[in-house]
Structures are given as C-alpha cells and as structure tokens.
Write an enzyme that holds these catalytic residues in place. Structure first.
Site, PDB file in Angstrom:
ATOM      1  N   LYS A  72       0.812  -1.221   0.000  1.00  7.78           N
ATOM      2  CA  LYS A  72       0.000   0.000   0.000  1.00  7.78           C
ATOM      3  C   LYS A  72       0.850   1.279   0.000  1.00  7.78           C
ATOM      4  CE  LYS A  72      -4.227  -1.955   1.807  1.00  7.78           C
ATOM      5  NZ  LYS A  72      -5.370  -1.813   2.709  1.00  7.78           N
ATOM      6  N   ASP A 108     -10.159   2.450   0.800  1.00  4.04           N
ATOM      7  CA  ASP A 108     -10.447   1.891   2.131  1.00  4.04           C
ATOM      8  C   ASP A 108     -11.175   2.949   2.953  1.00  4.04           C
ATOM      9  OD1 ASP A 108      -9.216  -0.583   1.770  1.00  4.04           O
ATOM     10  OD2 ASP A 108      -7.250   0.175   2.370  1.00  4.04           O
TER      11      ASP A 108
END
Ligand code: ATR
Length: 283
Positions: A72, A108
C-alpha cells in the site's frame, strides 16, 4: 471486423490467494454484462518487484489494480499523482493507469465512510468514537471518522506509543489499552481494527454489557464473519457492521473507475461472498 478487447484489472498483494476482490468484481462485471477480467497477482514484498509488475501491467493494457498488503505504501511511491486521502493515509489501495501516469487513491477510507453513512445516515452522532488498534487499518478508519464529522475520537492500542503517535497526528484522545472498557458507556461507535477476533487469533475482550443500545459496533475482521465482539454487541441490542461491509464498499470505486459501470453493494453480493467464505472454511 473489430472486436473490443476485454477490460483488464486486478489486485496485487503478497499473499493474495485469500482475496475476495476477484469474486466481487466478477459478480459486478457479470451483472453489467461487461467483458472483463479481474486477476489476482502475487507480487513479492520488495518495491522493485512491485514496480516491475506495475510496468508490465501497464504495457499489457490493464486499467488499474487494487493494492493490498504489503504494497500500500509502494503504490503511493509508484504513482505519478495521488489523492488527498491517500496522501493523508500515507497508503493507497487503488492505482489507476491513466494516460497522464498512475494515480493512487485510497478507497479503504471511502469504503469505511460508506459504512458510516449506512449506519448513521448523514451526520455523525455527538457521542465519541472509540478505535481499537493503531496499525495500518486504524489510520484509514481515523481519517474516515474525522471526515464524517466525529468531533471526539478515542484510540486504545496495546502498544501505547503507536496510539500516542496517531493521536498527535490526527488529534485523537488516547485511552490506555487496560482502561479501554471505561470508554464504552459513552461511545457512539466502537471500531475494532486489531487482528483480535480473527480465526487463529485470541478474541477481543470487551465489556459489551456497558455499551448503550444505540451504539454501533464495527469490526474489520471478516473471518469469521461474526466475531465474538459482533455477536456480543448484537445480543446487547447494538447495530453491527462486519468486515464484509467494508470490503464490499472499498471495492466499488475501483470497479466504477476501471469497468465504467455502477457497483452496487447489496444483499445478493453479500450472500455470494458468505457462500465463498463458508466454502473456504470447509462448512
Ligand atoms: P494492520 O496494518 O492490518 O492494521 P498491524 O499494523 O500489524 O496491522 O496492526 C495490528 C493491530 O492489532 C495493532 O494495533 C496491534 O497492536 P500493537 O500495536 O500493540 O501490536 C493489534 N494487536 C495484534 N495482536 C494483539 C493482541 N494480542 N492484543 C492486543 N492488540 C493486538
């Protein structure tokens, strides 16, 4: 005769075989009648491996990828530009391969915002939120809670220093891990971002009998789907949001961006994922 090539997208991580994202995107593509493939790729943890893989996917004509652990932060480093949310989170779970270069985003956070809207409507309650845990997932949750308008956010983490660091970065109030139950009676929302409660991990010990019934309890864990925490909260009469809700909602922005069609999170999608989770756990 010309034939349109199928749309290509995917998800990269290490490991990747547990990912439910291919199933989610395949269901949405089938619903919309879109010819496309969403492929899981296991890419080793080093940045160079990640960057080489992204170079290759761009050459192959991929529209973009979701990015999961441990890449990420790599996604942000690889990108030519990144959204404000991804920069604040210092992590991205979406890379879109645009003509101007790879764009990093963090769905997210958007996914958790959708879960908050589902449970609270438009406005945050006046009562505080309590975040349990201070890892990567916790950062996204904290940003979403601020964005949604929670004016008071408490954080408790086993390793106090990590909670202190997040508190100073995001303006949160630290509750000592051993005193976490003290924060329950006033909380409007409790979110577990730790790995506690996951299959193979100890469960999260909380005095749920001290929660108000209007408190919402959310858990990022989705294996098992109903953690002991969520089961206890449900028995208490609280609304609950499981890890599958967040997973489905975080997938929607990528599908819209790459497949160009609506991505509806509904009971039918959930039912398909529940069947797949049951199949995997051998039930
Ligand atoms: P992620 O990026 O997925 O959030 P992480 O950074 O490893 O993963 O964070 C895991 C979280 O679960 C942390 O808050 C961790 O607490 P520490 O910061 O003290 O490690 C928490 N956690 C894991 N096992 C735990 C346990 N047995 N008791 C309490 N907290 C635990």
């Amino acid at each position: 005769m010309t034939t349109a090539s199928p749309i290509l997208a995917g998800v990269v991580g290490w490991p990747i075989e547990h990912s439910l994202s291919p199933l989610i995107h395949t269901i949405w593509a089938e619903r919309a009648g879109i010819a496309g493939y969403y492929i899981p790729f296991a890419i080793p943890p080093a940045y160079d491996d990640f960057a080489r893989a992204m170079d290759g996917l761009i050459k192959l004509g991929f529209k973009g990828v979701n990015v999961t652990l441990p890449h990420k932060e790599h996604a942000l480093r690889y990108a030519a530009s990144s959204s404000d949310l991804a920069q604040t989170a210092q992590a991205a779970n979406m890379l879109t391969f645009s003509a101007a270069g790879p764009v990093a985003e963090n769905s997210d956070i958007e996914g958790f915002l959708s879960v908050l809207k589902e449970n609270f409507g438009k406005a945050a309650p006046r009562s505080p939120a309590l975040i349990l845990g201070a890892g990567g997932a916790s950062r996204g949750v904290a940003i979403a809670l601020k964005q949604f308008g929670f004016s008071e956010i408490h954080i408790a983490n086993r390793t106090r220093a990590r909670a202190d660091a997040m508190a100073s970065e995001f303006g949160l109030t630290v509750v000592d891990w051993n005193r976490r139950n003290d924060a329950l009676p006033t909380a409007g929302l409790v979110v577990n971002t730790t790995s506690l409660g996951m299959i193979g991990h100890p469960s999260l010990d909380l005095e749920t009998e001290n929660l108000k019934q209007e408190t919402v309890v959310a858990d990022i864990v989705y294996a098992p789907l109903e953690t002991k925490l969520l089961a206890a909260a449900r028995r208490r009469g609280c609304r609950t949001a499981d890890g599958l809700s967040m997973l489905m909602h975080q997938a929607a922005p990528g599908f819209r961006a790459w497949f160009g069609s609506s991505a509806i999170v509904d009971d039918e999608l959930r039912a398909n994922l529940v069947i797949e989770l049951a199949r995997r756990s051998g039930k």
